[in-house]
Write a protein that holds these residues in place. Sequence first.
Motif, PDB file in Angstrom:
ATOM      1  N   ALA A 660     -60.529 -16.482  -9.857  1.00  0.00           N
ATOM      2  CA  ALA A 660     -61.352 -15.490  -9.166  1.00  0.00           C
ATOM      3  C   ALA A 660     -61.818 -16.007  -7.809  1.00  0.00           C
ATOM      4  O   ALA A 660     -61.855 -15.254  -6.819  1.00  0.00           O
ATOM      5  CB  ALA A 660     -62.548 -15.102 -10.036  1.00  0.00           C
ATOM      6  N   ARG A 661     -62.180 -17.295  -7.732  1.00  0.00           N
ATOM      7  CA  ARG A 661     -62.557 -17.883  -6.441  1.00  0.00           C
ATOM      8  C   ARG A 661     -61.386 -17.800  -5.466  1.00  0.00           C
ATOM      9  O   ARG A 661     -61.549 -17.428  -4.297  1.00  0.00           O
ATOM     10  CB  ARG A 661     -62.973 -19.342  -6.622  1.00  0.00           C
ATOM     11  N   ARG A 662     -60.214 -18.161  -5.935  1.00  0.00           N
ATOM     12  CA  ARG A 662     -59.033 -18.160  -5.070  1.00  0.00           C
ATOM     13  C   ARG A 662     -58.739 -16.753  -4.547  1.00  0.00           C
ATOM     14  O   ARG A 662     -58.524 -16.558  -3.344  1.00  0.00           O
ATOM     15  CB  ARG A 662     -57.839 -18.701  -5.841  1.00  0.00           C
ATOM     16  N   GLN A 675     -66.092 -16.694   7.324  1.00  0.00           N
ATOM     17  CA  GLN A 675     -67.158 -17.503   6.746  1.00  0.00           C
ATOM     18  C   GLN A 675     -67.205 -17.336   5.231  1.00  0.00           C
ATOM     19  O   GLN A 675     -67.316 -18.313   4.483  1.00  0.00           O
ATOM     20  CB  GLN A 675     -68.505 -17.130   7.360  1.00  0.00           C
ATOM     21  N   GLU A 676     -67.097 -16.089   4.783  1.00  0.00           N
ATOM     22  CA  GLU A 676     -67.120 -15.828   3.334  1.00  0.00           C
ATOM     23  C   GLU A 676     -65.871 -16.368   2.655  1.00  0.00           C
ATOM     24  O   GLU A 676     -65.936 -16.883   1.533  1.00  0.00           O
ATOM     25  CB  GLU A 676     -67.268 -14.325   3.091  1.00  0.00           C
ATOM     26  N   ALA A 677     -64.734 -16.270   3.335  1.00  0.00           N
ATOM     27  CA  ALA A 677     -63.495 -16.823   2.783  1.00  0.00           C
ATOM     28  C   ALA A 677     -63.618 -18.340   2.639  1.00  0.00           C
ATOM     29  O   ALA A 677     -63.246 -18.919   1.617  1.00  0.00           O
ATOM     30  CB  ALA A 677     -62.312 -16.465   3.675  1.00  0.00           C
ATOM     31  N   MET A 678     -64.163 -18.986   3.662  1.00  0.00           N
ATOM     32  CA  MET A 678     -64.322 -20.433   3.649  1.00  0.00           C
ATOM     33  C   MET A 678     -65.230 -20.864   2.499  1.00  0.00           C
ATOM     34  O   MET A 678     -64.950 -21.856   1.807  1.00  0.00           O
ATOM     35  CB  MET A 678     -64.903 -20.893   4.988  1.00  0.00           C
ATOM     36  N   GLU A 679     -66.291 -20.136   2.259  1.00  0.00           N
ATOM     37  CA  GLU A 679     -67.210 -20.465   1.171  1.00  0.00           C
ATOM     38  C   GLU A 679     -66.497 -20.422  -0.185  1.00  0.00           C
ATOM     39  O   GLU A 679     -66.737 -21.273  -1.049  1.00  0.00           O
ATOM     40  CB  GLU A 679     -68.395 -19.498   1.179  1.00  0.00           C
ATOM     41  N   PHE A 681     -63.188 -20.810  -0.790  1.00  0.00           N
ATOM     42  CA  PHE A 681     -62.206 -21.888  -0.925  1.00  0.00           C
ATOM     43  C   PHE A 681     -62.885 -23.249  -1.082  1.00  0.00           C
ATOM     44  O   PHE A 681     -62.370 -24.131  -1.781  1.00  0.00           O
ATOM     45  CB  PHE A 681     -61.246 -21.881   0.268  1.00  0.00           C
ATOM     46  N   GLU A 682     -64.034 -23.429  -0.448  1.00  0.00           N
ATOM     47  CA  GLU A 682     -64.782 -24.675  -0.650  1.00  0.00           C
ATOM     48  C   GLU A 682     -65.319 -24.746  -2.073  1.00  0.00           C
ATOM     49  O   GLU A 682     -65.307 -25.822  -2.702  1.00  0.00           O
ATOM     50  CB  GLU A 682     -65.917 -24.763   0.366  1.00  0.00           C
TER      51      GLU A 682
END
Length: 765
Positions: A660-662, A675-679, A681-682
């Motif tokens: 789900a994160r991916r 920014q939301e995508a980066m959060e 994937f981190e």
Amino acid sequence: MQLLSEWARTRSARAIGFARRSVAVRAAYLALVAVLSLATVFAFLPNIHASSDQSQTQQKLTDQDAARKLYADKIGKTYNFAFGPKNISTPGNAAVVGDTFLQPDTFPTADYCGHCHQEAYHQWRQSLHSNSFRTPFYRTSVNILIRTKGIEFSRHCDSCHNPIAVLGGGLTQDSLVDRKFDQDGLTCTTCHSVQKLQSTMGNGGYVMGVPAVLVDENGVRIPGLVPDSEILAHLDRHSKAVMQTFYRTPEFCSACHKANLPNPLNGYKFIRAFTAYDEWQNSKFSQRNPLTFYQADFTTCQGCHMKRAANALKEPGAKNGTFASHRWTAGNTAVPFYYGFDEQLAKTVEFLKTGNYLNVDLFAIRKANEDKVIAPLGSTPFTLAPGDVIQTMVVIQNKNIGHSLIPEVRDLYEAWVEFVVTDSDNKEIYHSGFIKPNGMLDERAHSFTNRPVNTEGTFVDNHKVWTIHSVAYDNTIQAGRSVLVRYEFRIPTAVKGAVKITARVNYRHLRQSYLNNVFGEDHVLYPVVELASRTRTLNIGENPVTAPEPTDNADWMRWNNLGISYLDQLQYSDAVQAFAQVVKLRPDYPDGYTNIGLTNIEWEKYGSARASLEKALELNPGNARALYYLALVERRAGHYDAEVDDLKKVLAQYPQSRDARRELGISYYQQRRPQEAMEQFEALQAIDPDDLAAHYNLSLLYRRMGMKDKAKEQSAMFVTKKVDPGAPTYSLDFLRKHPEISIESVPWHMHTDMPHPGVSSGGEQ
């Protein structure tokens, strides 16, 4: 001086051992040993019975730090820093508080701990942890590594198998380190000195602290040996010194029960070795993954492998008369068999046989000249005649294992299906999966193993893992999934009465050819354990409906497991039909409809998937599994807000869901929400530091955000961790050389005793 005099008066009693000394005398002796063992480096522990006064504790710590520095400087002068000036454990990941070498003598021995913790010591001595370094099975492959590449490369293996040698600086050319600790492998104070974990990277992903069995009143660790009287007077401080809350978590186990083969080891690239922790995290037992086919209560690694039981010996760590097992029973029968540890071997066999880990289902038969499948057996009447050619469908479910069958180094272990057909006189008609007189397994058996190969297209038979470039096939059954194995045989025309078919899953540790590598071909056969089996009688003539056995799954689950097997074998039409039987038998079962939707998604029939997923959500609104797959359907339909909304609902229930994160990260990326995508994937990397999608997308996102160094780091990790597109060439070379087992690389295949064009009798199609 009083302590020294007391020790001198009892000097002649040394040979009797600790067990026959008085507590006071033994405490004095241990205190002196602590002083003398470090006197060659630097004197510390000036007063064993020091008060809890802060100044005395600080002096002890100062002395200990000075002693450690003196030792580290000495070792560092000749240590082979082949992988960088501060990399003392590379290619492993072991780290240590203070970032320098630890004196091996600072680790109290298991004998010291076992004086009080008798049950723990007794169990540990026969365990795999205790014997992690010395066994011939381990030493054989590691010694090849040392001879081939150099002792410094063995730090990769020994970061888990012998941490004291790694962190003590013993794994270097012409080392002067006394390796007397080798016989104890992982002692009490290696595990119980770990202070924190390095994410879940594996390969020894822990941070070791200076060993201590007591802390002072301020929680400061007091290094060295401590008399029993001090421990007994401060049990709370003893507990704080040797226990951490994360010891009870699967993440603690992940420090070593997850591994990869990194570039510094193989000079090639990152290759996954084993991922028992990841497999657990994706299983139903973790309750972190919404996509499992079944659900279960939360169970950790320790919940299976450290089950509490009544202790027979003195054990201060016991609670309410039970103690968490320090045998760590699992699947290794070879080590206790080799050392004659009969108790450990019996416990291991019992663990394997009584865990209800697998379900073997003789699900269906089909006559070779007919299209109709007779299924499920036992619930469907049928007739047979002499001369019929019968195809049998055996479904094997990984039902209650929190990881794959087989986990970890599956190239060394053997689990396989033995399929036997006999007539009414018990005469064999067909036999697949037998053991040959020389101990080798029938090469045409269906085995749950893999075949790693090198650049010459040769099976890496001796576990030279640094030479692995590809895997020709991998037949493991992941947790909660099932596999379909097909067999074909002819009923002899002379048969009367009935034939009996049996399918069983056998297990052996280790593979016979590897045992031959260790001992030569002249050695005793190692134990074979039956994990699960099922037998059915097929009458010549009429076969009515029969009652199920207690171990049989309900018919709806039998169909569900068949559907899972079809799905994994890429037979989507058959999978949909099997799952349709599930919802027919259990129309109130949401996962049955979700499984149909999942199959259609993999079949790339997204429009067909929607109706069944919406039906699942109608039965169970908020079902995270159905919402996840519906999000993928919404993405294909261009409904991006609905896609994001569904995935956010999944993460609200399962915040550690990798998938789900991916997918949410991809959704945000496609919507230009960096920014939301980066959060996302981190967060994904915090769960799985090796996720390729996270590396790739973060390399792009960081670059766009002006974070060039981080982008470069992620890009490099993506490049080394992605699959080498040329590697399958080595696998194809191996499969061409071994046609007798090449069929195992094909999802759909038949094991048969019938001759077919191009295949000799007894072969496979």
